[in-house]
Design an enzyme around this catalytic site. Sequence first.
Site, PDB file in Angstrom:
ATOM      1  N   LYS A 199       0.841  -1.204   0.000  1.00 26.30           N
ATOM      2  CA  LYS A 199       0.000   0.000   0.000  1.00 26.30           C
ATOM      3  C   LYS A 199       0.872   1.247   0.000  1.00 26.30           C
ATOM      4  O   LYS A 199       0.676   2.155  -0.791  1.00 26.30           O
ATOM      5  CB  LYS A 199      -0.880   0.015   1.246  1.00 26.30           C
ATOM      6  CG  LYS A 199      -1.467   1.388   1.581  1.00 26.30           C
ATOM      7  CD  LYS A 199      -2.349   1.371   2.782  1.00 26.30           C
ATOM      8  CE  LYS A 199      -1.674   1.733   4.056  1.00 26.30           C
ATOM      9  NZ  LYS A 199      -1.476   3.152   4.323  1.00 26.30           N
ATOM     10  N   ASN A 200       1.911   1.266   0.865  1.00 23.31           N
ATOM     11  CA  ASN A 200       2.688   2.497   1.035  1.00 23.31           C
ATOM     12  C   ASN A 200       3.717   2.710  -0.065  1.00 23.31           C
ATOM     13  O   ASN A 200       4.477   3.676  -0.024  1.00 23.31           O
ATOM     14  CB  ASN A 200       3.342   2.503   2.419  1.00 23.31           C
ATOM     15  CG  ASN A 200       2.294   2.669   3.502  1.00 23.31           C
ATOM     16  OD1 ASN A 200       1.144   3.011   3.203  1.00 23.31           O
ATOM     17  ND2 ASN A 200       2.647   2.384   4.734  1.00 23.31           N
ATOM     18  N   CYS A 249      -5.008  12.310  12.279  1.00 22.82           N
ATOM     19  CA  CYS A 249      -5.735  11.054  12.061  1.00 22.82           C
ATOM     20  C   CYS A 249      -5.689  10.307  13.394  1.00 22.82           C
ATOM     21  O   CYS A 249      -5.297  10.858  14.412  1.00 22.82           O
ATOM     22  CB  CYS A 249      -5.062  10.251  10.961  1.00 22.82           C
ATOM     23  SG  CYS A 249      -3.492   9.613  11.511  1.00 22.82           S
ATOM     24  N   ARG A 258      -0.729  14.950  12.546  1.00 26.07           N
ATOM     25  CA  ARG A 258       0.176  14.519  11.475  1.00 26.07           C
ATOM     26  C   ARG A 258       0.712  15.778  10.793  1.00 26.07           C
ATOM     27  O   ARG A 258       0.237  16.208   9.762  1.00 26.07           O
ATOM     28  CB  ARG A 258      -0.558  13.615  10.487  1.00 26.07           C
ATOM     29  CG  ARG A 258      -1.115  12.352  11.127  1.00 26.07           C
ATOM     30  CD  ARG A 258      -0.032  11.320  11.482  1.00 26.07           C
ATOM     31  NE  ARG A 258       0.559  10.668  10.347  1.00 26.07           N
ATOM     32  CZ  ARG A 258       0.032   9.612   9.734  1.00 26.07           C
ATOM     33  NH1 ARG A 258      -1.131   9.160  10.114  1.00 26.07           N
ATOM     34  NH2 ARG A 258       0.630   9.066   8.701  1.00 26.07           N
ATOM     35  N   PRO A 259       1.674  16.463  11.411  1.00 25.77           N
ATOM     36  CA  PRO A 259       2.177  17.726  10.850  1.00 25.77           C
ATOM     37  C   PRO A 259       2.859  17.503   9.507  1.00 25.77           C
ATOM     38  O   PRO A 259       3.291  16.380   9.196  1.00 25.77           O
ATOM     39  CB  PRO A 259       3.190  18.186  11.892  1.00 25.77           C
ATOM     40  CG  PRO A 259       3.597  16.959  12.606  1.00 25.77           C
ATOM     41  CD  PRO A 259       2.393  16.064  12.607  1.00 25.77           C
ATOM     42  N   ASP A 268       4.425   0.454  11.949  1.00 22.97           N
ATOM     43  CA  ASP A 268       3.194  -0.150  11.421  1.00 22.97           C
ATOM     44  C   ASP A 268       3.016  -1.582  11.908  1.00 22.97           C
ATOM     45  O   ASP A 268       1.922  -2.126  11.806  1.00 22.97           O
ATOM     46  CB  ASP A 268       3.199  -0.132   9.888  1.00 22.97           C
ATOM     47  CG  ASP A 268       3.076   1.281   9.369  1.00 22.97           C
ATOM     48  OD1 ASP A 268       3.290   1.490   8.169  1.00 22.97           O
ATOM     49  OD2 ASP A 268       2.786   2.175  10.182  1.00 22.97           O
ATOM     50  N   ARG A 319      -8.576  -0.028   4.286  1.00 22.31           N
ATOM     51  CA  ARG A 319      -7.697   0.986   3.701  1.00 22.31           C
ATOM     52  C   ARG A 319      -6.368   0.348   3.307  1.00 22.31           C
ATOM     53  O   ARG A 319      -5.706   0.818   2.396  1.00 22.31           O
ATOM     54  CB  ARG A 319      -7.455   2.108   4.719  1.00 22.31           C
ATOM     55  CG  ARG A 319      -8.691   2.889   5.080  1.00 22.31           C
ATOM     56  CD  ARG A 319      -8.370   4.015   6.016  1.00 22.31           C
ATOM     57  NE  ARG A 319      -7.147   4.665   5.591  1.00 22.31           N
ATOM     58  CZ  ARG A 319      -6.428   5.463   6.383  1.00 22.31           C
ATOM     59  NH1 ARG A 319      -6.831   5.668   7.612  1.00 22.31           N
ATOM     60  NH2 ARG A 319      -5.343   6.028   5.954  1.00 22.31           N
TER      61      ARG A 319
HETATM   62  C1  EPZ Z   1       4.147   6.908   6.351  1.00 21.35           C
HETATM   63  O1  EPZ Z   1       3.408   7.907   7.001  1.00 21.35           O
HETATM   64  C2  EPZ Z   1       3.197   5.715   6.208  1.00 21.35           C
HETATM   65  N1  EPZ Z   1       2.051   6.111   5.374  1.00 21.35           N
HETATM   66  C3  EPZ Z   1       2.723   5.264   7.581  1.00 21.35           C
HETATM   67  O2  EPZ Z   1       1.929   4.103   7.390  1.00 21.35           O
HETATM   68  C4  EPZ Z   1       3.944   4.885   8.413  1.00 21.35           C
HETATM   69  O3  EPZ Z   1       3.513   4.552   9.723  1.00 21.35           O
HETATM   70  C5  EPZ Z   1       4.913   6.077   8.480  1.00 21.35           C
HETATM   71  O4  EPZ Z   1       5.271   6.485   7.139  1.00 21.35           O
HETATM   72  C6  EPZ Z   1       6.197   5.733   9.215  1.00 21.35           C
HETATM   73  O5  EPZ Z   1       6.817   4.645   8.587  1.00 21.35           O
HETATM   74  C7  EPZ Z   1       2.182   6.087   4.035  1.00 21.35           C
HETATM   75  O6  EPZ Z   1       3.232   5.772   3.503  1.00 21.35           O
HETATM   76  C8  EPZ Z   1       0.959   6.461   3.257  1.00 21.35           C
HETATM   77  P1  EPZ Z   1       6.327  10.150   8.581  1.00 21.35           P
HETATM   78  P2  EPZ Z   1       4.016   9.423   7.095  1.00 21.35           P
HETATM   79  O7  EPZ Z   1       6.243  11.409   7.788  1.00 21.35           O
HETATM   80  O8  EPZ Z   1       4.698   9.751   5.824  1.00 21.35           O
HETATM   81  C9  EPZ Z   1       6.397  13.300  12.128  1.00 21.35           C
HETATM   82  C10 EPZ Z   1       0.105   2.686   7.705  1.00 21.35           C
HETATM   83  O9  EPZ Z   1      -0.347   2.128   8.708  1.00 21.35           O
HETATM   84  N2  EPZ Z   1       6.410  14.331  11.062  1.00 21.35           N
HETATM   85  O10 EPZ Z   1       7.547   9.298   8.468  1.00 21.35           O
HETATM   86  O11 EPZ Z   1       2.935  10.315   7.578  1.00 21.35           O
HETATM   87  C11 EPZ Z   1       5.029  12.625  12.199  1.00 21.35           C
HETATM   88  O12 EPZ Z   1       4.147  13.383  13.012  1.00 21.35           O
HETATM   89  C12 EPZ Z   1       0.543   4.129   7.767  1.00 21.35           C
HETATM   90  O13 EPZ Z   1       0.261   2.123   6.589  1.00 21.35           O
HETATM   91  C13 EPZ Z   1       6.598  15.666  11.417  1.00 21.35           C
HETATM   92  O14 EPZ Z   1       6.740  15.996  12.595  1.00 21.35           O
HETATM   93  O15 EPZ Z   1       5.087   9.206   8.246  1.00 21.35           O
HETATM   94  C14 EPZ Z   1       5.325  11.292  12.813  1.00 21.35           C
HETATM   95  O16 EPZ Z   1       5.376  11.418  14.226  1.00 21.35           O
HETATM   96  C15 EPZ Z   1       0.274   4.739   9.113  1.00 21.35           C
HETATM   97  N3  EPZ Z   1       6.590  16.612  10.438  1.00 21.35           N
HETATM   98  C16 EPZ Z   1       6.728  10.975  12.284  1.00 21.35           C
HETATM   99  O17 EPZ Z   1       7.276  12.215  11.812  1.00 21.35           O
HETATM  100  C17 EPZ Z   1       6.438  16.303   9.115  1.00 21.35           C
HETATM  101  O18 EPZ Z   1       6.466  17.222   8.259  1.00 21.35           O
HETATM  102  C18 EPZ Z   1       6.719   9.958  11.144  1.00 21.35           C
HETATM  103  O19 EPZ Z   1       5.999  10.519  10.106  1.00 21.35           O
HETATM  104  C19 EPZ Z   1       6.244  14.942   8.774  1.00 21.35           C
HETATM  105  C20 EPZ Z   1       6.242  13.975   9.758  1.00 21.35           C
END
Ligand code: EPZ
Length: 417
Positions: free
Chosen positions: A22-23, A116, A121-122, A306, A398
Amino acid sequence: MSSFIVNGGKRLSGEAEVQGAKNSALPILAATVLTKGENVLFNCPRLSDVDASLRILRFLGCEAKEQGEAVIVKSDNLSDSEIPERLMREMRGSIVFLGALLARTGRARLSFPGGCELGPRPIDLHLKALRKMGAKISERHGVIECKADKGLRGAKINLSFPSVGATENIILAAALAEGTTTIINAAREPEICDLCDFLNESGAKIYGSGEGVIVIDGVQELSGASHDIIPDRIEAATLMAAAAITAGEITLRGVIRNHLSSIIPLFEEMGCETGFKNGDMSFSAPQKLRAVPLIRTMPYPGFPTDAQALLMAVAAVCGGTTVFAENIFENRFKHVDGLMRLGADIHVQGRVAVVNGVNELYGARVEATDLRGAASLIVAALRAEDKTEVNGIEYLERGYDGLELVLSSLGADVRKL
Ligand code: EPZ
């Protein structure tokens, strides 16, 4: 509201094919916005998040359709650069269209993806990087308005955190930018590598994916490509957890071993055994599992956040105590309530959960609140004596393509209402 009815206590056995990731599918679908010509994506999973992406592509003026096992997208006639709120709301991951739209059209307007179930989710890292590449971005009334009238230019970007989404948005923005972009402290997840492989097959010049530093030399244009999406390592971890909790013995087809390099050792520490033969993984579990004392979620190649909920369901019936430290998301223990209703003994303190293994779980009615939490409750229900009703299965759909069918084919008694 759809539900699963699970009658637990059945040992899993047999073979299953792992779905496409998916990702990986989601950012690659966004990347088709950058290309001229036909894109054919094989092994694309049938998921509501993929459907949401196809709806966004069609709204933008692209042709997007499913044909057998493939998804076909043509973006030559892309005519819009705005994603309406109703489509943004369907899927948080649609923020990854921002970089692609900006690169293709010089503009992008989409509503803030919002928090979410996992907490806020900043997207500060995304926006800071795009501004450094020349985008003018305003955030007002919940809408993000981006402009790059003179096009985007390459930049050197240091990420304070290896954010997956920020890394993807920067890659998508940089592929057609003027000059070279370097991402320092880039995310290293396999799905990032798959996105870069797809883009390079389309004519991009991206080097170092999977390492901490990724270099993107912008090119003039990208052509459509055919691509095989990698298998979903989190679905594989889900099926391993289902076999582990039922003392089962299964074979998973289409697994990439090194994508599971931080997951397999934990199951082996519990007493499970794994073997590999030409792309298939055999997995077997003992009657009684040993507790792993500490499980910490980390950016790849560390243990993935995840899979945290999935391993917690198994830890609930291990002999001993397991401490979980959730280092990636603020609030990713919402599945604990449901697991405790099924008889688990868990104490949560901030980003730490302490799981004291119990001998048995008992059927109950439980509510899923997010994608991997839903999978966790189903894994636990496979062990619980008698009947469990898991509500909120729309969260599950999803990210899982017919999980009830896969589990049933392995001998589980799971029905979808
Ligand atoms: C991706 O989310 C995945 N989603 C998530 O999978 C996965 O848990 C996550 O990466 C971590 O591996 C998709 O690929 C669609 P991040 P993403 O940006 O990109 C903080 C699932 O279950 N952050 O690596 O949103 C954020 O708040 C989903 O399949 C900032 O602070 O993850 C979080 O605490 C859930 N500022 C951490 O970083 C930003 O600008 C990780 O977020 C971006 C992120």
